[in-house]
Design a protein around this motif. Structure first.
Motif, PDB file in Angstrom:
ATOM      1  N   ARG A  45       0.846  -1.197   0.000  1.00 55.12           N
ATOM      2  CA  ARG A  45       0.000   0.000   0.000  1.00 55.12           C
ATOM      3  C   ARG A  45       0.877   1.241   0.000  1.00 55.12           C
ATOM      4  O   ARG A  45       2.022   1.211   0.469  1.00 55.12           O
ATOM      5  N   ALA A  46       0.321   2.322  -0.516  1.00 59.00           N
ATOM      6  CA  ALA A  46       1.041   3.596  -0.519  1.00 59.00           C
ATOM      7  C   ALA A  46       0.027   4.719  -0.427  1.00 59.00           C
ATOM      8  O   ALA A  46      -1.075   4.629  -0.978  1.00 59.00           O
ATOM      9  N   TRP A  47       0.410   5.791   0.293  1.00 62.83           N
ATOM     10  CA  TRP A  47      -0.493   6.937   0.411  1.00 62.83           C
ATOM     11  C   TRP A  47       0.305   8.188   0.745  1.00 62.83           C
ATOM     12  O   TRP A  47       1.457   8.123   1.160  1.00 62.83           O
ATOM     13  N   PHE A  48      -0.352   9.340   0.558  1.00 64.50           N
ATOM     14  CA  PHE A  48       0.248  10.631   0.880  1.00 64.50           C
ATOM     15  C   PHE A  48      -0.197  11.088   2.259  1.00 64.50           C
ATOM     16  O   PHE A  48      -1.363  10.919   2.640  1.00 64.50           O
ATOM     17  N   THR A  49       0.749  11.692   2.992  1.00 62.93           N
ATOM     18  CA  THR A  49       0.443  12.212   4.323  1.00 62.93           C
ATOM     19  C   THR A  49       1.122  13.570   4.507  1.00 62.93           C
ATOM     20  O   THR A  49       1.683  14.118   3.568  1.00 62.93           O
ATOM     21  N   ASP A  50       1.044  14.124   5.703  1.00 61.43           N
ATOM     22  CA  ASP A  50       1.601  15.434   6.029  1.00 61.43           C
ATOM     23  C   ASP A  50       1.023  16.537   5.138  1.00 61.43           C
ATOM     24  O   ASP A  50       1.730  17.165   4.344  1.00 61.43           O
ATOM     25  N   PRO A  51      -0.279  16.822   5.231  1.00 58.04           N
ATOM     26  CA  PRO A  51      -0.874  17.885   4.402  1.00 58.04           C
ATOM     27  C   PRO A  51      -0.213  19.232   4.665  1.00 58.04           C
ATOM     28  O   PRO A  51       0.119  19.565   5.805  1.00 58.04           O
ATOM     29  N   THR A  52      -0.030  19.992   3.600  1.00 54.51           N
ATOM     30  CA  THR A  52       0.632  21.289   3.720  1.00 54.51           C
ATOM     31  C   THR A  52       0.074  22.257   2.685  1.00 54.51           C
ATOM     32  O   THR A  52      -0.376  21.834   1.608  1.00 54.51           O
ATOM     33  N   THR A  53       0.117  23.555   3.011  1.00 56.40           N
ATOM     34  CA  THR A  53      -0.288  24.593   2.063  1.00 56.40           C
ATOM     35  C   THR A  53       0.906  25.445   1.639  1.00 56.40           C
ATOM     36  O   THR A  53       0.744  26.552   1.153  1.00 56.40           O
ATOM     37  N   ARG A  54       2.125  24.906   1.816  1.00 54.40           N
ATOM     38  CA  ARG A  54       3.329  25.695   1.543  1.00 54.40           C
ATOM     39  C   ARG A  54       3.606  25.868   0.056  1.00 54.40           C
ATOM     40  O   ARG A  54       4.481  26.656  -0.316  1.00 54.40           O
ATOM     41  N   TYR A  55       2.884  25.135  -0.809  1.00 56.30           N
ATOM     42  CA  TYR A  55       3.119  25.227  -2.253  1.00 56.30           C
ATOM     43  C   TYR A  55       1.848  25.763  -2.901  1.00 56.30           C
ATOM     44  O   TYR A  55       0.887  25.032  -3.131  1.00 56.30           O
ATOM     45  N   ALA A  56       1.826  27.044  -3.190  1.00 55.48           N
ATOM     46  CA  ALA A  56       0.607  27.704  -3.675  1.00 55.48           C
ATOM     47  C   ALA A  56       0.521  27.633  -5.191  1.00 55.48           C
ATOM     48  O   ALA A  56       0.856  28.574  -5.902  1.00 55.48           O
ATOM     49  N   HIS A  57       0.074  26.508  -5.694  1.00 53.05           N
ATOM     50  CA  HIS A  57      -0.074  26.341  -7.139  1.00 53.05           C
ATOM     51  C   HIS A  57      -1.514  25.983  -7.499  1.00 53.05           C
ATOM     52  O   HIS A  57      -2.175  26.681  -8.239  1.00 53.05           O
ATOM     53  N   GLY A  58      -2.023  24.871  -6.976  1.00 53.75           N
ATOM     54  CA  GLY A  58      -3.434  24.539  -7.154  1.00 53.75           C
ATOM     55  C   GLY A  58      -3.789  23.916  -8.485  1.00 53.75           C
ATOM     56  O   GLY A  58      -4.924  24.063  -8.943  1.00 53.75           O
ATOM     57  N   ALA A  59      -2.866  23.206  -9.120  1.00 49.82           N
ATOM     58  CA  ALA A  59      -3.175  22.561 -10.401  1.00 49.82           C
ATOM     59  C   ALA A  59      -4.316  21.566 -10.276  1.00 49.82           C
ATOM     60  O   ALA A  59      -5.068  21.347 -11.230  1.00 49.82           O
ATOM     61  N   LEU A  60      -4.461  20.970  -9.089  1.00 48.63           N
ATOM     62  CA  LEU A  60      -5.484  19.950  -8.874  1.00 48.63           C
ATOM     63  C   LEU A  60      -6.698  20.479  -8.127  1.00 48.63           C
ATOM     64  O   LEU A  60      -7.510  19.706  -7.625  1.00 48.63           O
ATOM     65  N   GLY A  61      -6.810  21.801  -8.028  1.00 47.04           N
ATOM     66  CA  GLY A  61      -8.046  22.395  -7.558  1.00 47.04           C
ATOM     67  C   GLY A  61      -8.085  22.890  -6.137  1.00 47.04           C
ATOM     68  O   GLY A  61      -9.072  23.507  -5.729  1.00 47.04           O
ATOM     69  N   ASP A  62      -7.046  22.639  -5.335  1.00 43.46           N
ATOM     70  CA  ASP A  62      -7.036  23.185  -3.982  1.00 43.46           C
ATOM     71  C   ASP A  62      -5.611  23.535  -3.584  1.00 43.46           C
ATOM     72  O   ASP A  62      -4.666  23.309  -4.343  1.00 43.46           O
ATOM     73  N   SER A  63      -5.450  24.060  -2.392  1.00 40.68           N
ATOM     74  CA  SER A  63      -4.138  24.527  -1.940  1.00 40.68           C
ATOM     75  C   SER A  63      -3.425  23.512  -1.064  1.00 40.68           C
ATOM     76  O   SER A  63      -2.334  23.781  -0.567  1.00 40.68           O
ATOM     77  N   ILE A  64      -4.024  22.346  -0.856  1.00 35.87           N
ATOM     78  CA  ILE A  64      -3.440  21.345   0.037  1.00 35.87           C
ATOM     79  C   ILE A  64      -2.661  20.308  -0.762  1.00 35.87           C
ATOM     80  O   ILE A  64      -3.209  19.665  -1.663  1.00 35.87           O
ATOM     81  N   GLU A  65      -1.385  20.154  -0.461  1.00 40.26           N
ATOM     82  CA  GLU A  65      -0.551  19.128  -1.077  1.00 40.26           C
ATOM     83  C   GLU A  65       0.015  18.236   0.027  1.00 40.26           C
ATOM     84  O   GLU A  65      -0.346  18.378   1.196  1.00 40.26           O
ATOM     85  N   ALA A  66       0.883  17.310  -0.332  1.00 37.65           N
ATOM     86  CA  ALA A  66       1.443  16.363   0.628  1.00 37.65           C
ATOM     87  C   ALA A  66       2.918  16.627   0.853  1.00 37.65           C
ATOM     88  O   ALA A  66       3.666  16.883  -0.092  1.00 37.65           O
ATOM     89  N   GLY A  67       3.330  16.525   2.107  1.00 38.05           N
ATOM     90  CA  GLY A  67       4.735  16.675   2.434  1.00 38.05           C
ATOM     91  C   GLY A  67       5.457  15.361   2.600  1.00 38.05           C
ATOM     92  O   GLY A  67       6.681  15.333   2.762  1.00 38.05           O
ATOM     93  N   ALA A  68       4.718  14.238   2.549  1.00 36.96           N
ATOM     94  CA  ALA A  68       5.345  12.940   2.753  1.00 36.96           C
ATOM     95  C   ALA A  68       4.575  11.853   2.008  1.00 36.96           C
ATOM     96  O   ALA A  68       3.373  11.977   1.726  1.00 36.96           O
ATOM     97  N   LEU A  69       5.291  10.777   1.707  1.00 35.67           N
ATOM     98  CA  LEU A  69       4.757   9.585   1.050  1.00 35.67           C
ATOM     99  C   LEU A  69       5.027   8.400   1.969  1.00 35.67           C
ATOM    100  O   LEU A  69       6.146   8.232   2.459  1.00 35.67           O
ATOM    101  N   VAL A  70       4.016   7.559   2.200  1.00 33.26           N
ATOM    102  CA  VAL A  70       4.184   6.357   3.006  1.00 33.26           C
ATOM    103  C   VAL A  70       4.114   5.133   2.102  1.00 33.26           C
ATOM    104  O   VAL A  70       3.165   4.985   1.312  1.00 33.26           O
ATOM    105  N   LEU A  71       5.110   4.247   2.216  1.00 35.41           N
ATOM    106  CA  LEU A  71       5.129   2.969   1.515  1.00 35.41           C
ATOM    107  C   LEU A  71       5.045   1.864   2.558  1.00 35.41           C
ATOM    108  O   LEU A  71       5.848   1.835   3.495  1.00 35.41           O
ATOM    109  N   GLN A  72       4.106   0.957   2.397  1.00 34.24           N
ATOM    110  CA  GLN A  72       3.928  -0.142   3.343  1.00 34.24           C
ATOM    111  C   GLN A  72       4.248  -1.463   2.651  1.00 34.24           C
ATOM    112  O   GLN A  72       3.718  -1.767   1.581  1.00 34.24           O
ATOM    113  N   ASP A  73       5.130  -2.270   3.269  1.00 28.44           N
ATOM    114  CA  ASP A  73       5.489  -3.549   2.656  1.00 28.44           C
ATOM    115  C   ASP A  73       4.455  -4.615   3.018  1.00 28.44           C
ATOM    116  O   ASP A  73       3.497  -4.372   3.752  1.00 28.44           O
TER     117      ASP A  73
END
Length: 273
Positions: A45-73
Motif C-alpha cells: 500500500r502507498a499513500w500521501f500524508t503530512d498535508p501542507t499549504t506551503r506550495y501555492a499552485h493549485g493545479a489539482l483544484g485546492d491549496s493542500i498538497e502532501a509533504g510525505a509519502l508512506v510505503l507499506q510492505d
C-alpha cells in the motif's frame, strides 16, 4: 478509431513503524482529496500524508498538497518519505508499478518551489525507502506534469518507458522517457497535447494502448477536440490516427481492448484504437 474493429543517485530514508489498520480502511493521516493505492508487489500500500499549504499552485483544484509519502510492505511495516521544505507531492494518489529496470515502485508527481514538477519513482530496499529514478524537473516554478503510463513504446519487447504530458495547460508537451536508475533520459517529445484540465481533481484523459508490435498513447490535443493515437518510431512521436470530437473530452478510460470517451456535453463514445 471510434467504433473501429481492431482491438539521480538513490536517497535513503529511515524506517518508521506505523499502527496497522484493516485492509479496506483508509489511513487516518491520508491527505484530504487523495487516495490510497494497493498493489500485489513488494509495496502493498502507498499513500500521501503530512498535508501542507506551503506550495501555492493549485493545479489539482485546492491549496493542500502532501509533504510525505508512506510505503507499506507486505509484512505491514511502513516507511515515511519526507520531502524537503521546498517540495511537495502535487498528486492525487501514488501509482504502484513494476518495471524491469527498477522493480516495484511508487510513481508520483513531485514539485519543487523553484523548479516545478518531475515524475519520481520511490521504492523499498532492506527496510528503507529510496528514490530510485526521476525525470528532470521541468525547470520553472509552478509548472506541472501529468503522467499517462508505462509501456513498451519503442517496440523492443520490454515495457520500460513512461509517457507523460509536461505543462498540459500551456505547451502540452507529450514526452516519453526511458526508465532506468537515476535520472531518466528523454526519448521523444511532441507539443500540442493535454491530459488534464487546470484545477480539476482528476487525471483521466489518456491511456496506453497495447498494440501488436509496440504500445501507443491515446490522448486529446490541447483543445481536447481531437482524440489522437500517438506512436513512437525512429525517435519521433507521430500521430497515427485522429478522431474529431463534437465537444471537448472530459475523461477517457480503458475498457478491455477498447476505450470509453466521455465528452463535456455528457455524450459517451466507445471505440477501439
Amino acid at each position: 478509431m471510434m467504433g473501429s474493429g481492431r482491438k539521480a543517485a538513490p536517497f535513503l530514508f529511515s524506517l518508521i513503524l506505523l499502527c496497522g489498520f484493516g485492509a479496506a480502511a483508509q489511513p487516518a493521516e491520508l491527505v484530504p482529496g487523495t487516495a490510497m493505492a494497493t498493489g500485489q508487489g513488494s509495496i502493498a500500500r502507498a499513500w500521501f500524508t503530512d498535508p501542507t499549504t506551503r506550495y501555492a499552485h493549485g493545479a489539482l483544484g485546492d491549496s493542500i498538497e502532501a509533504g510525505a509519502l508512506v510505503l507499506q510492505d507486505r509484512a505491514g511495516a511502513s516507511i515515511r518519505i519526507v520531502v524537503p521544505e521546498d517540495r511537495v507531492f502535487e498528486d492525487l494518489a501514488p501509482r504502484l508499478v513494476s518495471v524491469p529496470a527498477l522493480g516495484d515502485a511508487a510513481m508520483v508527481i513531485e514539485s519543487d518551489r523553484r523548479l516545478g514538477s518531475r515524475l519520481s519513482f520511490y521504492g523499498l530496499a532492506v527496510g528503507q525507502g529510496r528514490l530510485l529514478a526521476a525525470t528532470p524537473f521541468i525547470g520553472t516554478a509552478n509548472r506541472w506534469l501529468a503522467p499517462i503510463g508505462i509501456g513498451d513504446f519503442d517496440g523492443d519487447g520490454v515495457a520500460n518507458e513512461v509517457a507523460l504530458v509536461a505543462m498540459p495547460h500551456l505547451a502540452g508537451l507529450l514526452r516519453v522517457y526511458r526508465i532506468q536508475m537515476g535520472e531518466l533520459p528523454l526519448l521523444a517529445e511532441a507539443a500540442g497535447y493535454s491530459n488534464h484540465v487546470n484545477g480539476r481533481a482528476e487525471i483521466a484523459m489518456a491511456i496506453v494502448d497495447h498494440g501488436r508490435t509496440r504500445d501507443r498513447i491515446l490522448l486529446p490535443d490541447r483543445q481536447r477536440r481531437r482524440l489522437v493515437l500517438m506512436s513512437l518510431s525512429d525517435g519521433r512521436l507521430r500521430e497515427e490516427r485522429v478522431e474529431q470530437l463534437s465537444a471537448p473530452l472530459r475523461r477517457l478510460r480503458k475498457i478491455g481492448a477498447g476505450f470509453e470517451a466521455e465528452l463535456e456535453d455528457g455524450s459517451v463514445l466507445v471505440g477501439t484504437p
